[in-house]
Design a protein around this motif. Structure first.
Motif, PDB file in Angstrom:
ATOM      1  N   MET A   1      65.522   5.647  36.710  1.00 23.26           N
ATOM      2  CA  MET A   1      65.157   4.731  37.794  1.00 23.26           C
ATOM      3  C   MET A   1      65.343   5.418  39.143  1.00 23.26           C
ATOM      4  SD  MET A   1      66.911   1.091  38.873  1.00 23.26           S
ATOM      5  CE  MET A   1      66.222   0.182  37.494  1.00 23.26           C
ATOM      6  N   THR A   2      64.373   5.257  40.040  1.00 28.67           N
ATOM      7  CA  THR A   2      64.502   5.774  41.397  1.00 28.67           C
ATOM      8  C   THR A   2      65.181   4.726  42.272  1.00 28.67           C
ATOM      9  OG1 THR A   2      62.534   7.150  41.188  1.00 28.67           O
ATOM     10  CG2 THR A   2      63.271   6.629  43.411  1.00 28.67           C
ATOM     11  N   PHE A   3      66.241   5.137  42.964  1.00 29.92           N
ATOM     12  CA  PHE A   3      66.968   4.209  43.815  1.00 29.92           C
ATOM     13  C   PHE A   3      66.446   4.289  45.247  1.00 29.92           C
ATOM     14  CE2 PHE A   3      69.798   5.146  40.329  1.00 29.92           C
ATOM     15  CZ  PHE A   3      70.365   3.921  40.035  1.00 29.92           C
ATOM     16  N   TYR A   4      66.427   3.159  45.912  1.00 37.18           N
ATOM     17  CA  TYR A   4      66.081   3.127  47.319  1.00 37.18           C
ATOM     18  C   TYR A   4      67.272   2.561  48.077  1.00 37.18           C
ATOM     19  CZ  TYR A   4      63.844   2.518  51.767  1.00 37.18           C
ATOM     20  OH  TYR A   4      63.557   2.608  53.109  1.00 37.18           O
ATOM     21  N   ILE A   5      67.575   3.155  49.229  1.00 36.21           N
ATOM     22  CA  ILE A   5      68.708   2.702  50.026  1.00 36.21           C
ATOM     23  C   ILE A   5      68.184   2.011  51.277  1.00 36.21           C
ATOM     24  CG2 ILE A   5      70.901   3.347  51.061  1.00 36.21           C
ATOM     25  CD1 ILE A   5      70.625   4.075  48.092  1.00 36.21           C
ATOM     26  N   ASP A   6      68.400   0.707  51.347  1.00 35.78           N
ATOM     27  CA  ASP A   6      68.048  -0.065  52.534  1.00 35.78           C
ATOM     28  C   ASP A   6      69.221   0.051  53.495  1.00 35.78           C
ATOM     29  OD1 ASP A   6      66.799  -1.725  54.302  1.00 35.78           O
ATOM     30  OD2 ASP A   6      67.142  -3.573  53.172  1.00 35.78           O
ATOM     31  N   ALA A   7      69.008   0.627  54.665  1.00 33.51           N
ATOM     32  CA  ALA A   7      70.130   0.910  55.559  1.00 33.51           C
ATOM     33  C   ALA A   7      69.759   0.673  57.015  1.00 33.51           C
ATOM     34  CB  ALA A   7      70.600   2.355  55.382  1.00 33.51           C
ATOM     35  N   ASP A   8      70.757   0.300  57.788  1.00 25.38           N
ATOM     36  CA  ASP A   8      70.580   0.134  59.233  1.00 25.38           C
ATOM     37  C   ASP A   8      71.977   0.124  59.855  1.00 25.38           C
ATOM     38  OD1 ASP A   8      69.338  -0.139  61.650  1.00 25.38           O
ATOM     39  OD2 ASP A   8      68.318  -2.016  61.180  1.00 25.38           O
ATOM     40  N   TYR A   9      72.029   0.102  61.184  1.00 24.66           N
ATOM     41  CA  TYR A   9      73.335   0.118  61.848  1.00 24.66           C
ATOM     42  C   TYR A   9      73.274  -0.684  63.130  1.00 24.66           C
ATOM     43  CZ  TYR A   9      71.428   3.541  65.138  1.00 24.66           C
ATOM     44  OH  TYR A   9      70.674   4.159  66.102  1.00 24.66           O
ATOM     45  N   ILE A  10      74.448  -0.987  63.659  1.00 23.62           N
ATOM     46  CA  ILE A  10      74.546  -1.705  64.921  1.00 23.62           C
ATOM     47  C   ILE A  10      75.752  -1.166  65.677  1.00 23.62           C
ATOM     48  CG2 ILE A  10      76.019  -3.614  64.106  1.00 23.62           C
ATOM     49  CD1 ILE A  10      74.078  -5.488  65.722  1.00 23.62           C
ATOM     50  N   SER A  11      75.651  -1.084  67.009  1.00 26.10           N
ATOM     51  CA  SER A  11      76.736  -0.553  67.835  1.00 26.10           C
ATOM     52  C   SER A  11      77.060  -1.511  68.970  1.00 26.10           C
ATOM     53  CB  SER A  11      76.363   0.810  68.426  1.00 26.10           C
ATOM     54  OG  SER A  11      76.245   1.799  67.440  1.00 26.10           O
ATOM     55  N   LEU A  12      78.346  -1.626  69.277  1.00 26.73           N
ATOM     56  CA  LEU A  12      78.817  -2.343  70.459  1.00 26.73           C
ATOM     57  C   LEU A  12      79.505  -1.319  71.350  1.00 26.73           C
ATOM     58  CD1 LEU A  12      78.624  -4.619  68.198  1.00 26.73           C
ATOM     59  CD2 LEU A  12      80.342  -5.844  69.518  1.00 26.73           C
ATOM     60  N   ASN A  13      79.048  -1.176  72.572  1.00 27.45           N
ATOM     61  CA  ASN A  13      79.615  -0.191  73.488  1.00 27.45           C
ATOM     62  C   ASN A  13      80.955  -0.649  74.052  1.00 27.45           C
ATOM     63  OD1 ASN A  13      77.136   0.960  73.045  1.00 27.45           O
ATOM     64  ND2 ASN A  13      76.542   1.075  75.198  1.00 27.45           N
ATOM     65  N   ALA A 216      74.568   0.381  54.090  1.00 22.41           N
ATOM     66  CA  ALA A 216      73.566   0.911  53.160  1.00 22.41           C
ATOM     67  C   ALA A 216      73.679   0.140  51.850  1.00 22.41           C
ATOM     68  CB  ALA A 216      73.787   2.402  52.918  1.00 22.41           C
ATOM     69  N   GLN A 217      72.564  -0.390  51.387  1.00 28.58           N
ATOM     70  CA  GLN A 217      72.539  -1.195  50.166  1.00 28.58           C
ATOM     71  C   GLN A 217      71.559  -0.593  49.174  1.00 28.58           C
ATOM     72  OE1 GLN A 217      71.203  -5.289  50.652  1.00 28.58           O
ATOM     73  NE2 GLN A 217      72.636  -5.973  49.101  1.00 28.58           N
ATOM     74  N   VAL A 218      71.994  -0.448  47.933  1.00 30.79           N
ATOM     75  CA  VAL A 218      71.135   0.105  46.886  1.00 30.79           C
ATOM     76  C   VAL A 218      70.252  -1.023  46.358  1.00 30.79           C
ATOM     77  CG1 VAL A 218      71.038   1.387  44.718  1.00 30.79           C
ATOM     78  CG2 VAL A 218      72.958   1.735  46.284  1.00 30.79           C
ATOM     79  N   VAL A 219      68.947  -0.877  46.524  1.00 24.93           N
ATOM     80  CA  VAL A 219      68.020  -1.948  46.159  1.00 24.93           C
ATOM     81  C   VAL A 219      66.873  -1.370  45.332  1.00 24.93           C
ATOM     82  CG1 VAL A 219      68.544  -3.293  48.229  1.00 24.93           C
ATOM     83  CG2 VAL A 219      66.662  -1.657  48.266  1.00 24.93           C
TER      84      VAL A 219
END
Length: 392
Positions: A1-13, A216-219
């Motif tokens: 099975m090929t895994f895809y990683i749904d990922a993003d980030y957020i920053s507070l200065n 990052a979530q494995v989906v």
């Protein structure tokens, strides 16, 4: 099975700073996804420079297949020395997930990665060793569908120190937050915005340190197939519809002419809706075998507005944003799909010119659909989605 990683980030200065002292880099190669979070010493411009140099060096060298020894040695030899503290310092975390499920985690001096599997906080086996004078922590393991990983800078567990909480939020509470979010099966955007609200609240709206979270979530692969615009040559109607409809995943058609082509080629009727909760967005329709049927230019333009708002979202605006995203109209529904249910987007675009879009009396937002499609492509790629375009 090929895994895809749904990922993003957020920053507070850090309060009063225009630049963030943390930096995130994400790159996808032919065989893996690589995620880097670095935290520069202090805050502001100096911290931003240190974090940016560190993350750029790591992501560039890792992408080219360099060893962690080579990466750390290069960082140690490259970072400028802080004149005040007489050190060149930036913590970092590296997560690399290969398409076959293998994973490699390297951490230097920052908070440990949180891993959630099957609704439980996992403790990763790791080894510690010294590389170029730095004590690093390494883990090698296998991922599975549903796994959630959170990398974050130390401003996150320190949130609330001496104010709301005597000892700060602490790692255990951050981990419990992600465990609960994973149990609720929240999407990556909703996890990020909810933790940003929590961090902001603990800092009472004035972060005492830069605070960055990467999730990052494995989906499984979530493919969306979007058709808009009749082909330049009417003889290609059937080929375009066949190419679009034969793909696995969700099927979306935008535009009345496009919907009529699908109806004619597939032999299914269009059932128009007369209701939408936003009078500025035309109602959707339904067709058997098609997941979403919307109007064209107005809907795509509003969808772009919603996606862009997410990219620049402030913690205090999160609740209003998700009310807009969850609204009952074609633009919100399209934005929800693209933001939360899409890893791969296939665009099937016809290049026939619609005379209505060339009317000089219409506002510029209604110029040419191809411009909107290009902007949508850029926005989706900025969110880490894989976009393919087929033009007819």
């Amino acid at each position: 099975m090929t895994f895809y990683i749904d990922a993003d980030y957020i920053s507070l200065n850090h309060v009063g700073e225009e630049l963030c002292g943390d930096k995130v880099e994400i790159v996808r190669t032919d065989e893996s996804s690589i995620f880097v979070l670095s935290d520069g010493l202090g805050s502001g411009v100096k911290a931003n420079i240190l974090a940016t140099l560190t993350s750029k060096i790591i992501i560039t060298m890792m992408k080219e297949g360099s060893t962690i020894e080579e990466v750390v040695e290069t960082i140690a030899a490259t970072l400028p020395i802080c004149k005040v503290r007489q050190v060149a310092y930036s913590t970092f975390s590296i997560l690399q997930v290969f398409d076959d499920g293998r994973a490699y985690l390297v951490e230097f001096d920052g908070p440990e990665c949180v891993m959630i599997r099957d609704g439980k906080i996992m403790q990763l086996d790791h080894t510690e060793r010294e590389v170029a004078g730095k004590n690093i922590r390494e883990s090698r393991f296998e991922v599975k569908l549903g796994d959630v990983f959170a990398l974050f800078s130390d401003g996150v567990p320190y949130a609330g120190v001496g104010a709301v909480l005597n000892l700060g939020w602490q790692w255990e509470n951050v981990a419990a937050f992600f465990r609960d979010a994973a149990r609720k099966k929240q999407s990556v955007p909703r996890m990020l915005t909810s933790i940003a609200q929590m961090i902001s609240n603990l800092y009472q709206g004035k972060p005492g340190d830069d605070s960055t979270v990467l999730v990052a979530q494995v989906v499984p692969k979530r493919q969306v197939n979007f058709f808009s615009g009749p082909p330049k040559d009417k003889a290609n109607d059937e080929r375009l519809v066949h190419d679009w409809y034969s793909q696995e995943g969700l099927k979306i058609v935008a535009g009345g002419t496009s919907a009529n082509i699908v109806s004619r080629v597939l032999g299914v009727p269009i059932n128009a809706s007369l209701y939408a909760d936003d009078p500025d967005i035309p109602p959707t329709a339904t067709m058997r075998g098609v997941d979403l049927v919307t109007e064209g230019v107005l809907t795509i333009n509003r969808t772009l507005e919603i996606l862009r708002q997410y990219r620049s979202l402030n913690p205090e605006d999160c609740d209003d944003y998700f009310r807009r995203l969850d609204a009952n109209n074609g633009a919100a529904e399209l934005a929800r799909i693209l933001l939360e249910k899409c890893t791969h987007l296939n665009l099937f675009i016809g290049k026939a010119i619609n005379p209505a879009h060339q009317n000089p009396n219409l506002p510029m937002d209604l110029s040419i659909k191809m411009r909107l499609i290009e902007e949508l492509t850029q926005e989706m790629r900025a969110m880490g989605k894989i976009v393919n375009t087929y033009v007819y």
